[in-house]
Design a protein around this motif. Structure first.
Motif, PDB file in Angstrom:
ATOM      1  N   THR A 255      -4.995  21.366  -6.672  1.00  0.00           N
ATOM      2  CA  THR A 255      -3.693  21.735  -7.219  1.00  0.00           C
ATOM      3  C   THR A 255      -3.592  21.120  -8.614  1.00  0.00           C
ATOM      4  OG1 THR A 255      -2.607  19.784  -6.292  1.00  0.00           O
ATOM      5  CG2 THR A 255      -2.616  21.791  -4.934  1.00  0.00           C
ATOM      6  N   PHE A 256      -2.524  21.461  -9.327  1.00  0.00           N
ATOM      7  CA  PHE A 256      -2.345  20.926 -10.668  1.00  0.00           C
ATOM      8  C   PHE A 256      -0.869  20.695 -10.925  1.00  0.00           C
ATOM      9  CE2 PHE A 256      -2.650  25.544 -10.842  1.00  0.00           C
ATOM     10  CZ  PHE A 256      -1.521  25.905 -11.556  1.00  0.00           C
ATOM     11  N   GLN A 257      -0.583  19.895 -11.945  1.00  0.00           N
ATOM     12  CA  GLN A 257       0.789  19.571 -12.310  1.00  0.00           C
ATOM     13  C   GLN A 257       1.441  20.774 -12.981  1.00  0.00           C
ATOM     14  OE1 GLN A 257       2.369  16.484 -11.545  1.00  0.00           O
ATOM     15  NE2 GLN A 257       0.567  16.638 -10.239  1.00  0.00           N
ATOM     16  N   SER A 258       2.681  21.030 -12.631  1.00  0.00           N
ATOM     17  CA  SER A 258       3.411  22.172 -13.180  1.00  0.00           C
ATOM     18  C   SER A 258       3.842  21.907 -14.621  1.00  0.00           C
ATOM     19  CB  SER A 258       4.649  22.463 -12.337  1.00  0.00           C
ATOM     20  OG  SER A 258       5.612  21.442 -12.540  1.00  0.00           O
ATOM     21  N   THR A 259       4.143  22.979 -15.334  1.00  0.00           N
ATOM     22  CA  THR A 259       4.655  22.814 -16.688  1.00  0.00           C
ATOM     23  C   THR A 259       6.025  22.131 -16.666  1.00  0.00           C
ATOM     24  OG1 THR A 259       5.508  25.078 -16.665  1.00  0.00           O
ATOM     25  CG2 THR A 259       3.388  24.726 -17.723  1.00  0.00           C
ATOM     26  N   ASP A 260       6.808  22.338 -15.613  1.00  0.00           N
ATOM     27  CA  ASP A 260       8.091  21.637 -15.509  1.00  0.00           C
ATOM     28  C   ASP A 260       7.873  20.132 -15.504  1.00  0.00           C
ATOM     29  OD1 ASP A 260       9.569  24.005 -15.405  1.00  0.00           O
ATOM     30  OD2 ASP A 260       9.626  24.035 -13.202  1.00  0.00           O
ATOM     31  N   THR A 261       6.927  19.672 -14.710  1.00  0.00           N
ATOM     32  CA  THR A 261       6.627  18.236 -14.628  1.00  0.00           C
ATOM     33  C   THR A 261       6.139  17.717 -15.975  1.00  0.00           C
ATOM     34  OG1 THR A 261       6.117  18.362 -12.278  1.00  0.00           O
ATOM     35  CG2 THR A 261       5.162  16.513 -13.491  1.00  0.00           C
ATOM     36  N   LEU A 262       5.207  18.441 -16.584  1.00  0.00           N
ATOM     37  CA  LEU A 262       4.651  17.979 -17.856  1.00  0.00           C
ATOM     38  C   LEU A 262       5.691  17.990 -18.968  1.00  0.00           C
ATOM     39  CD1 LEU A 262       1.128  19.631 -17.741  1.00  0.00           C
ATOM     40  CD2 LEU A 262       1.822  17.344 -17.005  1.00  0.00           C
ATOM     41  N   ALA A 263       6.515  19.025 -19.020  1.00  0.00           N
ATOM     42  CA  ALA A 263       7.565  19.078 -20.045  1.00  0.00           C
ATOM     43  C   ALA A 263       8.550  17.932 -19.861  1.00  0.00           C
ATOM     44  CB  ALA A 263       8.284  20.427 -20.006  1.00  0.00           C
ATOM     45  N   GLU A 264       8.878  17.602 -18.626  1.00  0.00           N
ATOM     46  CA  GLU A 264       9.770  16.460 -18.376  1.00  0.00           C
ATOM     47  C   GLU A 264       9.132  15.154 -18.838  1.00  0.00           C
ATOM     48  OE1 GLU A 264      12.774  14.137 -17.923  1.00  0.00           O
ATOM     49  OE2 GLU A 264      12.962  16.302 -17.741  1.00  0.00           O
ATOM     50  N   GLN A 265       7.840  15.015 -18.635  1.00  0.00           N
ATOM     51  CA  GLN A 265       7.151  13.803 -19.089  1.00  0.00           C
ATOM     52  C   GLN A 265       7.122  13.726 -20.619  1.00  0.00           C
ATOM     53  OE1 GLN A 265       6.497  11.305 -17.144  1.00  0.00           O
ATOM     54  NE2 GLN A 265       7.223  12.538 -15.427  1.00  0.00           N
ATOM     55  N   VAL A 266       6.954  14.847 -21.279  1.00  0.00           N
ATOM     56  CA  VAL A 266       7.007  14.857 -22.741  1.00  0.00           C
ATOM     57  C   VAL A 266       8.410  14.502 -23.213  1.00  0.00           C
ATOM     58  CG1 VAL A 266       6.821  16.291 -24.829  1.00  0.00           C
ATOM     59  CG2 VAL A 266       5.064  16.455 -23.035  1.00  0.00           C
ATOM     60  N   ARG A 267       9.429  15.052 -22.554  1.00  0.00           N
ATOM     61  CA  ARG A 267      10.817  14.700 -22.913  1.00  0.00           C
ATOM     62  C   ARG A 267      11.052  13.206 -22.743  1.00  0.00           C
ATOM     63  NH1 ARG A 267      11.835  19.912 -21.191  1.00  0.00           N
ATOM     64  NH2 ARG A 267      12.165  19.436 -19.015  1.00  0.00           N
ATOM     65  N   ALA A 268      10.488  12.615 -21.700  1.00  0.00           N
ATOM     66  CA  ALA A 268      10.626  11.167 -21.475  1.00  0.00           C
ATOM     67  C   ALA A 268       9.963  10.379 -22.611  1.00  0.00           C
ATOM     68  CB  ALA A 268      10.021  10.776 -20.120  1.00  0.00           C
ATOM     69  N   VAL A 269       8.822  10.862 -23.084  1.00  0.00           N
ATOM     70  CA  VAL A 269       8.147  10.223 -24.214  1.00  0.00           C
ATOM     71  C   VAL A 269       9.047  10.251 -25.444  1.00  0.00           C
ATOM     72  CG1 VAL A 269       6.276  10.558 -25.893  1.00  0.00           C
ATOM     73  CG2 VAL A 269       5.775  10.602 -23.444  1.00  0.00           C
ATOM     74  N   LEU A 270       9.716  11.371 -25.657  1.00  0.00           N
ATOM     75  CA  LEU A 270      10.584  11.510 -26.828  1.00  0.00           C
ATOM     76  C   LEU A 270      11.805  10.607 -26.739  1.00  0.00           C
ATOM     77  CD1 LEU A 270      10.346  15.378 -27.237  1.00  0.00           C
ATOM     78  CD2 LEU A 270       9.199  13.621 -28.621  1.00  0.00           C
ATOM     79  N   ARG A 271      12.222  10.270 -25.526  1.00  0.00           N
ATOM     80  CA  ARG A 271      13.379   9.369 -25.342  1.00  0.00           C
ATOM     81  C   ARG A 271      12.991   7.912 -25.442  1.00  0.00           C
ATOM     82  NH1 ARG A 271      14.566  13.211 -21.072  1.00  0.00           N
ATOM     83  NH2 ARG A 271      13.608  11.800 -19.584  1.00  0.00           N
ATOM     84  N   THR A 272      11.687   7.598 -25.340  1.00  0.00           N
ATOM     85  CA  THR A 272      11.226   6.211 -25.365  1.00  0.00           C
ATOM     86  C   THR A 272      11.172   5.704 -26.799  1.00  0.00           C
ATOM     87  OG1 THR A 272       9.874   6.647 -23.411  1.00  0.00           O
ATOM     88  CG2 THR A 272       9.341   4.677 -24.678  1.00  0.00           C
ATOM     89  N   PRO A 273      11.849   4.584 -27.061  1.00  0.00           N
ATOM     90  CA  PRO A 273      11.832   4.053 -28.449  1.00  0.00           C
ATOM     91  C   PRO A 273      10.480   3.474 -28.825  1.00  0.00           C
ATOM     92  CG  PRO A 273      13.246   2.699 -27.023  1.00  0.00           C
ATOM     93  CD  PRO A 273      12.704   3.823 -26.198  1.00  0.00           C
TER      94      PRO A 273
END
Length: 162
Positions: free
Chosen positions: A144-162
């Motif tokens: 199986t593989f990680q969904s784009t929803d999961t990956l996009a959320e992780q990228v959004r989290a990166v953008l929120r991290t100072p």
């Protein structure tokens, strides 16, 4: 053997040949983490071109590639096949992300995901704009593989991290 880099640690550097297939043809070049700094990067290590799960995975990421671009993130696919195989794979399935050739599996070993005699573990690493690993998923079986929803959320989290 190296272990996968933990969240908060620097991503192991690499420079690999790759190809991007688009409407104007194929563009070959070298891809390195040093030149990718400044924006988030999603590194997708996949076992092989034209295999059922890898094809579904990369097709799904290509379908949602604009979601990553809207977040300012790039997505790179990395596998052991050469750039000729990658070009054919990308053309056949309309894959729009760069596909990098880790033919000697040096990057896979550096990321701790090489499996002797089998290739590599299906893995995704989300890097911040400084090349630091912020999230990772290393599959045990790779069916199986990680969904784009999961990956996009992780990228959004990166953008929120100072």
């Amino acid at each position: 053997m190296a272990k996968p880099p933990a969240a908060g640690s620097p991503a192991p550097p690499f420079s690999l040949p790759g190809v991007t297939v688009g409407p104007d043809g194929s563009q070959y070049g070298d891809f390195s983490l040093d030149r990718a700094r400044g924006n988030p990067l999603v590194l997708v290590f996949y076992p092989g071109d034209n295999t059922p799960v890898c094809t579904r995975q990369l097709c799904s990421y290509t379908t949602d590639l604009d979601r990553f671009r809207d977040l300012g993130a790039a997505v790179w696919g990395v596998s052991p096949q050469d750039t000729g195989s990658h070009e054919s794979f990308a053309r056949q399935h309309g894959l729009a992300m760069p596909l990098l050739a880790d033919t000697d599996r040096a990057a896979a070993r550096a990321y701790g995901i090489a499996v002797p005699g089998l290739g590599l573990r299906r893995s995704v690493f989300v890097l911040d704009d400084r090349g630091t690993v912020r999230w990772r998923h290393v599959a045990l079986a790779g069916l199986t593989f990680q969904s784009t929803d999961t990956l996009a959320e992780q990228v959004r989290a990166v953008l929120r991290t100072p």
